[in-house]
Scaffold this motif. Structure first.
Motif, PDB file in Angstrom:
ATOM      1  N   LEU A  59       4.264   7.034  -3.298  1.00 52.09           N
ATOM      2  CA  LEU A  59       3.573   6.107  -4.176  1.00 52.09           C
ATOM      3  C   LEU A  59       4.285   4.505  -3.798  1.00 52.09           C
ATOM      4  O   LEU A  59       3.628   3.861  -3.294  1.00 52.09           O
ATOM      5  N   ASN A  60       5.447   4.385  -3.628  1.00 51.08           N
ATOM      6  CA  ASN A  60       6.319   3.245  -3.203  1.00 51.08           C
ATOM      7  C   ASN A  60       5.841   3.108  -2.072  1.00 51.08           C
ATOM      8  O   ASN A  60       5.492   1.829  -1.607  1.00 51.08           O
ATOM      9  N   ALA A  61       5.927   3.587  -0.911  1.00 51.22           N
ATOM     10  CA  ALA A  61       5.555   3.653   0.160  1.00 51.22           C
ATOM     11  C   ALA A  61       4.129   3.105   0.417  1.00 51.22           C
ATOM     12  O   ALA A  61       3.689   2.233   1.525  1.00 51.22           O
ATOM     13  N   SER A  62       3.132   3.741  -0.393  1.00 52.55           N
ATOM     14  CA  SER A  62       1.816   3.449  -0.032  1.00 52.55           C
ATOM     15  C   SER A  62       1.595   2.075  -0.619  1.00 52.55           C
ATOM     16  O   SER A  62       0.560   1.197  -0.131  1.00 52.55           O
ATOM     17  N   ILE A  63       2.207   1.564  -2.038  1.00 52.19           N
ATOM     18  CA  ILE A  63       2.250   0.324  -2.424  1.00 52.19           C
ATOM     19  C   ILE A  63       2.713  -0.783  -1.521  1.00 52.19           C
ATOM     20  O   ILE A  63       2.057  -1.629  -1.219  1.00 52.19           O
TER      21      ILE A  63
END
Length: 92
Positions: free
Chosen positions: A83-87
């Protein structure tokens, strides 16, 4: 995807009645077994679902779209993977 009760006391023998066929999704078996003509859970960590796409965000979407269609009563999965990498990838 983990079986109900994982990690302390995973329920085994639960029938996995749906494995979707979604373009870009790959499903890897870990704690599964064949019982008669059925696919059942045989351990705590049952399946791993990955997505392959042109970028991380779309790959993540593919994986979660596939896992949401797998039917194993009481099972659960983490919803924060990448999730954090996608954001960060999308600059949000």
């Amino acid at each position: 995807m983990a079986a109900q009760g994982y990690p302390e006391s995973p329920k085994i023998g639960g029938e996995i009645s749906t494995l979707p066929e979604i373009s870009g999704a790959q499903i890897f078996h870990a704690g599964t077994a064949k019982k008669s003509d059925s696919l059942v859970s045989s351990g705590g960590r049952v399946l791993t679902v990955t997505g392959v796409a042109s970028d991380l965000t779309e790959a993540r979407n593919v994986a979660y779209r596939a896992i949401s269609q797998i039917d194993l009563a009481g099972s659960f999965y983490r919803s924060d993977i990448a999730l954090n990498a996608s954001i960060a990838e999308k600059g949000n």
